[in-house]
Write a protein that holds these residues in place. Sequence first.
Motif, PDB file in Angstrom:
ATOM      1  N   SER A 122      23.440 -18.112 -18.220  1.00  0.00           N
ATOM      2  CA  SER A 122      23.394 -17.527 -19.915  1.00  0.00           C
ATOM      3  C   SER A 122      24.518 -18.529 -20.264  1.00  0.00           C
ATOM      4  CB  SER A 122      24.037 -16.267 -19.865  1.00  0.00           C
ATOM      5  OG  SER A 122      24.021 -15.920 -21.183  1.00  0.00           O
ATOM      6  N   GLY A 161      20.686 -14.055 -19.487  1.00  0.00           N
ATOM      7  CA  GLY A 161      21.749 -14.299 -18.304  1.00  0.00           C
ATOM      8  C   GLY A 161      22.564 -12.913 -18.172  1.00  0.00           C
ATOM      9  N   ILE A 206      24.831 -11.981 -26.650  1.00  0.00           N
ATOM     10  CA  ILE A 206      23.241 -11.755 -26.492  1.00  0.00           C
ATOM     11  C   ILE A 206      22.580 -11.739 -27.656  1.00  0.00           C
ATOM     12  CG2 ILE A 206      21.627 -10.438 -25.509  1.00  0.00           C
ATOM     13  CD1 ILE A 206      22.751 -10.125 -23.080  1.00  0.00           C
TER      14      ILE A 206
END
Length: 246
Positions: A122, A161, A206
């Motif tokens: 990520s 991720g 995210i």
Amino acid sequence: PQVPLMLLLETLRQPQMPPLADLLVQPASVALLAWLPATLLLWGLLRASRHWPDATDPAITAYRTTDLRLTLWGCLLALLLFLLGSLLSTGLLLEPPQGMERSNFILLQIRQALHLLFRYLSLAGGAALLWLWYLRHRAPLTDERAFTLAVRWCAVWAVVGYLPSIIDFWSTLLAALLRSLHSGVPFDIMPQMNALILSVLAALAIISWSVFLYRPRKARSLVLQLLPWCFLFIRMAVPLTQLPRP
């Protein structure tokens, strides 16, 4: 390799130098032995990529398998080395806690290592997005289609991720809450408060990266690029903060 290197330097700063045999089995040492060759391999692949066919040439519509076979195998080997480093950095070679079976200890370490590896993927995706912002005025990224494809590819890695860690934590927390409601015992959230804050900050990062999946042009904005990193930097400071019980 910066993470195990910092941990190793912290070990060397101890007042009493540990024996060499004990030092070599430390999580930081064994992880560094796996991550250093992986980093050197990726550096070599980056230099080798300069000899690829020119992607800006309109006559080239696809790569031949022979052009990329060695690179793909090298990337796979680097990924396996990073996975090994993540696994060893959790303390797999150490003795399990007293009263814990070795098999359960190994399964727990593998689970933590996979979460750690996905978090690194990520961060790598987020760093790649920043690099695309830096190269936004260079060919072939001046072409909007090429820029869109590159942004979406990197954003996918940045978004997925942290998902395993978040899903694992929230499913465990929800199961504990349901057990509490079923048994009638009050559920105490305070022991999980730090982990809850970490999960929320990762979710915000995210969400910030997912914007680039739907609006790739937004990746040209440095403010939006830095927003998820702000959440992650705050996340790094959370474990250092002791939350008082109300």
